[in-house]
Structures are given as structure tokens and as C-alpha cells.
Design an enzyme around this catalytic site. Sequence first.
Site, PDB file in Angstrom:
ATOM      1  N   GLU A  51       0.659  -1.220  -0.352  1.00 24.53           N
ATOM      2  CA  GLU A  51      -0.293   0.186  -0.418  1.00 24.53           C
ATOM      3  C   GLU A  51       0.864   1.201   0.007  1.00 24.53           C
ATOM      4  O   GLU A  51       1.494   1.596   0.999  1.00 24.53           O
ATOM      5  CB  GLU A  51      -1.248   0.069   0.984  1.00 24.53           C
ATOM      6  CG  GLU A  51      -1.749   0.866   1.037  1.00 24.53           C
ATOM      7  CD  GLU A  51      -1.730   1.857   1.443  1.00 24.53           C
ATOM      8  OE1 GLU A  51      -1.631   3.308   0.963  1.00 24.53           O
ATOM      9  OE2 GLU A  51      -1.786   2.084   2.867  1.00 24.53           O
ATOM     10  N   CYS A  71      -2.182   9.329   1.953  1.00 21.69           N
ATOM     11  CA  CYS A  71      -1.642   8.155   0.767  1.00 21.69           C
ATOM     12  C   CYS A  71      -2.801   8.274   0.211  1.00 21.69           C
ATOM     13  O   CYS A  71      -2.118   8.576  -0.873  1.00 21.69           O
ATOM     14  CB  CYS A  71      -1.275   7.023   0.941  1.00 21.69           C
ATOM     15  SG  CYS A  71      -2.381   5.888   2.470  1.00 21.69           S
TER      16      CYS A  71
END
EC number: 1.2.1.47
Length: 494
Positions: free
Chosen positions: A254, A288
Site C-alpha cells: 500500500e 497516502c
Amino acid sequence: MSTGTFVVSQPLNYRGGARVEPVDASGTEKAFEPATGREIATFKCSGEKEVNLAVENAKAAFKIWSKKSGLERCQVLLEAARIIKERRDEIAIMETINNGKSIFEARLDVDTSWQCLEYYAGLAASMAGEHIQLPGGSFGYTRREPLGVCLGIGAWNYPFQIACWKSAPALACGNAMIFKPSPFTPVSALLLAEIYTKAGAPNGLFNVVQGGAATGQFLCQHRDVAKVSFTGSVPTGMKIMEMAAKGIKPITLELGGKSPLIIFSDCNMKNAVKGALLANFLTQGQVCCNGTRVFVQKEIADAFTKEVVRQTQRIKIGDPLLEDTRMGPLINAPHLERVLGFVRSAKEQGATVLCGGEPYAPEDPKLKHGYYMTPCILTNCTDDMTCVKEEIFGPVMSILTFETEAEVLERANDTTFGLAAGVFTRDIQRAHRVAAELQAGTCYINNYNVSPVELPFGGYKKSGFGRENGRVTIEYYSQLKTVCVEMGDVESAF
């Protein structure tokens, strides 16, 4: 507890059900309180011997845990979730002190953490294979089995939540986990380790190993680590992928993002403005999946921009442990300077700073060495600017305008990232049409940065692969065995 008072006084490794000092070291790291710039810990980075001990300890726990029924694993996870709820404020305070996010946000992170454990507790008790009938009364069936010792490597923006997101599905499937926090935020994962032990997990089922790149390399390359799940930057993700490939280990990555948020002229303006703020300023912009490329249809660009600037200037910056603070400090001094450098670069390349983008000094004197900046809105941006192309990972929103749906889709997808995307519109057909065309792992319609544990989360392109949360994550922490049963005589060519 108040800002500027906490100091780590116990070991930061956790092995065999207790805090321990590593038996060897591969260097040292310092952890700071971002709100004050004050050092709160100096700790040893675990060396190869410590890593070996942690893995052996986890293997022993795995032998016990993997033999338990799904219901037994469910009961431990539910008890851990209950303890997290009970210790909500304590965990949130530790998170705020070591990470810098507001206590308001930290409490929400703790809530999504115990929800994650409860969700996977339910799945632990319902994991099953399938039965397939074959000719002549023969049959086959599948078994979903654990992998073994899994490695979770966390990021510094959501330290406790990420530890839960990785460990809950791993443990639900019958695995053990070794967790390596970011060296910037080593504290809160220890609380989770203690909670698992108190909830009845075998000693060693969830071990915490502190360290930097060298420690991570020892862990990734260990022959008895069966899987790696990493949250962090693209360059580090590439290195982890290379190391895991040498051992043929499955991985979940991720990674970063430069996500588009598309605001059509028929949107609910009030909600679109709220969505843009959520997409850019949670955790000081250090998220993110943030929608930092805000594409606004020309007809409403002026009105939207005016309202976004007005509300951004009202954001309360300051001591993150105060209830009314909505933006705390960035993680550390080098990162603050990096983000401010992106703002300077944007101005040099022709962007206009409508507000913010400057270092900020709160009135409280104990915060004068903290890593604060004012949230920034950039306009007159173009697609080729550095601030539009690269992940800034700070409170900087770039506003761009567009005219047509086809145009904005082409521009939105013109990136090597693909973690998230968003669209605000009242046209339900357009909303689904745009979501189908956006090249991103998560698409938000008329909202942004919500993360229900029931929904999978992960990226396209260089934002990574594999998923966290949702039922599908069970597949990433388990392996499928096929059993073929012959009920008659063997037919052989020999």
C-alpha cells in the site's frame, strides 16, 4: 497527560508476551514529539539475532494458534477489541504525542481499529472452503489455511490503525505476525501487543520489532517469514518487493498516491468543499490516498475556491492534545522542510498561493520548536507542475480547472499512481460512469477519505497491490489447499 511531558521509560521491542531490549542492534533511532520537537526516546534498532528470536518465538505461537478453531480465534480478537475500546483515550493520547495528529482524529483512528478487530473476529469463525462433486461419487474440497509467520511493516501516519489493519486479518486466518513500526512512531504498536496478550493470544503471536532499513531487510529476507505487508513509500516498496521476490514470498503493498478529486458544476457545493478539506488536511495532509489534485469545473471554480480558502483559513492549528485543535504538526523537521520546499517550487513554476504554505509558530511557548505549517491552497496550477505531479504528503491542495468530463478523466488518469479518486456530482449516471473510468483502487462518490472496515482498500499502478480491509483480505493472509478424494478404483495408463 499534557503535551511536553511524556518520555518513553520501557523497552520498545515486544517478544514472547513481554517488552524486551533487543539482544543485538543494527544502530539506534530517536523518536520525537512533533508538537514540541522534544526527543521522547532513543532506542536500539533490532539486529539479526533479535530478528531470529522474534521469528522463532512467532513460529512457536503459530503452532498453537493455527490449531485453534475459528471460534476460539474470534473470541480472542473480540476481547482485544473490547480492551481497545476501554483504553480508547490512553491509546489516542499516545498516538497524538508520537504522531502529531489532533486528539480528535486519533480517537477516530482508535475507533476504526477496534472495529477492524471485531470485523475479522466475525470472519475468523466463518472461514470455509468448498465441496465439489466429481464423477463416480468421488469429490474434492478446498481448505483455506494460514501462511505462517507474517510480517507487517507500518507507516508513521496511522501507527496504531495500520498495526490493527494488518494484524487482525492475519490473526483471524490463524497466522502469527511480527510488526515493525516506522522508527518515527515506535510507541503505540506496543500497546496493541500488550492488548493481544491480555486478550488471551499465545505469547509470541504478535511481536514488535523496532528498527530501520537494516532491521526491515533482516525480516523481509528471513526464510521463515511467509508473507510481507508494507505500507509506505514507492521507493521503499520497490526494495521490499525485490527482497520478497528472492524468497518467493507473497506481498501486499500500500504505497503512495497523487489522487484526483473531481468537482462538477452540478455538485452540492457545501459537501464538495467539505470533501476537498477532508481530502487534503486530515493528519496534516499526511495521508497516502489524499485527493490533492482538485479538478473544479470552470463554471463554479471561483465560488468553490473562495469558499475553500475561507474554510481553510479557519482551521485551528496548535497543541494536538487540545480538544478544539484540528491540525497539529507535521511528523518531523526534515519532512516539514520538504513540504515547504514543494510550496516554494510551486510559486517558482507559476502557481499562486491563496493562503498558507508558511511555517507556523503557535502562541504556546512550549510549542515553539514544533513542526507546524499553515494549510496551503494553490491555484493557477497546471498538470506539468511538480506540485501536481509528485506526492507532497503535507497540507497542500492544488486547484485545477476543467471544462468537459472527457477532458478531466484523461487528465485525472495521467499519473503513475492509482490509490484513490473522488467525484462530486448530483448526476448519478455521471457519478458511476466517471468512477468506472477512473484508474484507482478506491473511488469516492460525494464523499472522500472514509474507510469503512467492510470495504477493501488498496491501489492500482504504482500505488501497490493486494488489499487491506474487507472480506477479500482473507485471501491475502491465507493459502488454498485442494484435496481430491477418489471413491472408486484407480484408472491407470500403466
